[in-house]
Write a protein that holds these residues in place. Structure first.
Motif, short mmCIF file in Angstrom:
data_model
loop_
_atom_site.label_atom_id
_atom_site.label_comp_id
_atom_site.label_asym_id
_atom_site.label_seq_id
_atom_site.Cartn_x
_atom_site.Cartn_y
_atom_site.Cartn_z
N ILE A 212 1.56 -14.20 -0.99
CA ILE A 212 0.53 -13.23 -0.61
C ILE A 212 1.12 -12.14 0.28
O ILE A 212 0.91 -10.94 0.05
CB ILE A 212 -0.63 -13.94 0.11
N HIS B 173 3.18 -9.24 -1.22
CA HIS B 173 2.51 -8.11 -1.88
C HIS B 173 2.35 -6.93 -0.93
O HIS B 173 2.12 -5.80 -1.37
CB HIS B 173 1.13 -8.53 -2.39
N PHE B 174 2.45 -7.19 0.36
CA PHE B 174 2.19 -6.14 1.35
C PHE B 174 3.40 -5.80 2.23
O PHE B 174 3.53 -4.66 2.68
CB PHE B 174 1.03 -6.57 2.26
N HIS C 182 6.11 -9.96 7.33
CA HIS C 182 6.06 -11.00 6.30
C HIS C 182 6.22 -12.38 6.93
O HIS C 182 5.41 -13.29 6.70
CB HIS C 182 7.15 -10.76 5.25
#
Length: 233
Positions: free
Chosen positions: A104, A107-108, A188
């Motif tokens: 997850i 993705h950012f 992250h």
């Protein structure tokens, strides 16, 4: 699930909300202050030095109230078989949360790994043995006792001791745990370790007060695998 007379040693002083808050702020100040002071000198040892310093201070604060780490879950287990079984179960859930959280977060934010912090371990037996000593002190026992046992217990007491206070303390401790890893793992890594901190915090208020060793062992095993992989390149 706040700290009560039933979970503390006979004669131990049950902290008031203000007392718990003061103890909490003192330990957090040591954790942040020592690390930030030493980061310009050593990226490798700033974190361990801060947890060691905080352990000394937290132990004194517990002793001052007639308490000890055993009241927060550091006890000899009644059954080692059960302890190892819980360790395996926790480690399995840890893998799922860490893997899902990494997917997850990826993705950012880019995954920068440890940004070279542990490069000295690769192919170096001395480096590997050094970091493994840190894994089984700072990276397992100290972090679980501080970020789960001490911070959550005092956090929920400071927030009133209700079930909602317990959950809030777990969430705040997880955010702080993620922040502790931001300086070398980036956003992250902070998100992933924050989710791991949330998982371990929930497990702590569920079973860890009776015996925190399964959390310590699962944490140490995870770090040991990571550092062994680095050593073997």
């Amino acid at each position: 699930m706040a700290m009560t007379n039933k979970t503390m040693s006979v004669g131990a002083e049950v902290p008031t909300r203000s007392g718990a808050l003061i103890d909490l702020l003192v330990v957090i100040t040591v954790l942040v202050g020592v690390k930030q002071s030493l980061l310009p000198i050593s990226v490798v040892y700033a974190g361990p030095a801060s947890t060691f310093s905080a352990m000394v201070v937290a132990t004194f604060l517990l002793f001052r109230r007639g308490s000890s780490w055993s009241d927060l879950g550091l006890r000899w287990p009644e059954s080692w078989l059960k302890t190892f079984g819980l360790t395996a179960a926790i480690f399995g859930v840890f893998l799922v949360v860490a893997g899902g959280g990494s997917a997850i977060a990826g993705h950012f934010f880019p995954d920068i790994g440890a940004s070279g912090r542990f490069d000295f371990v690769k192919g170096s037996l001395v480096g590997y043995l050094t970091v493994m000593a840190l894994v089984w002190t700072h990276g397992s026992f100290f972090e679980e006792l501080l970020f789960r046992a001490f911070i959550i217990t005092n956090g929920e007491a400071a927030l009133g001791g209700s079930r909602g206070a317990s959950i809030a303390a777990v969430v705040l401790a997880a955010i702080f745990f993620g922040y502790r890893h931001y300086y070398y793992q980036g956003m992250h890594g902070a998100i992933v370790t924050g989710l791991i901190g949330l998982l371990f915090g929930l497990i702590y208020i569920w079973i860890g007060r009776r015996n925190i060793l399964p959390l310590v062992f699962a944490h140490g095993i995870a770090n040991s695998i990571a550092q062994t992989s680095r050593f073997l390149s």
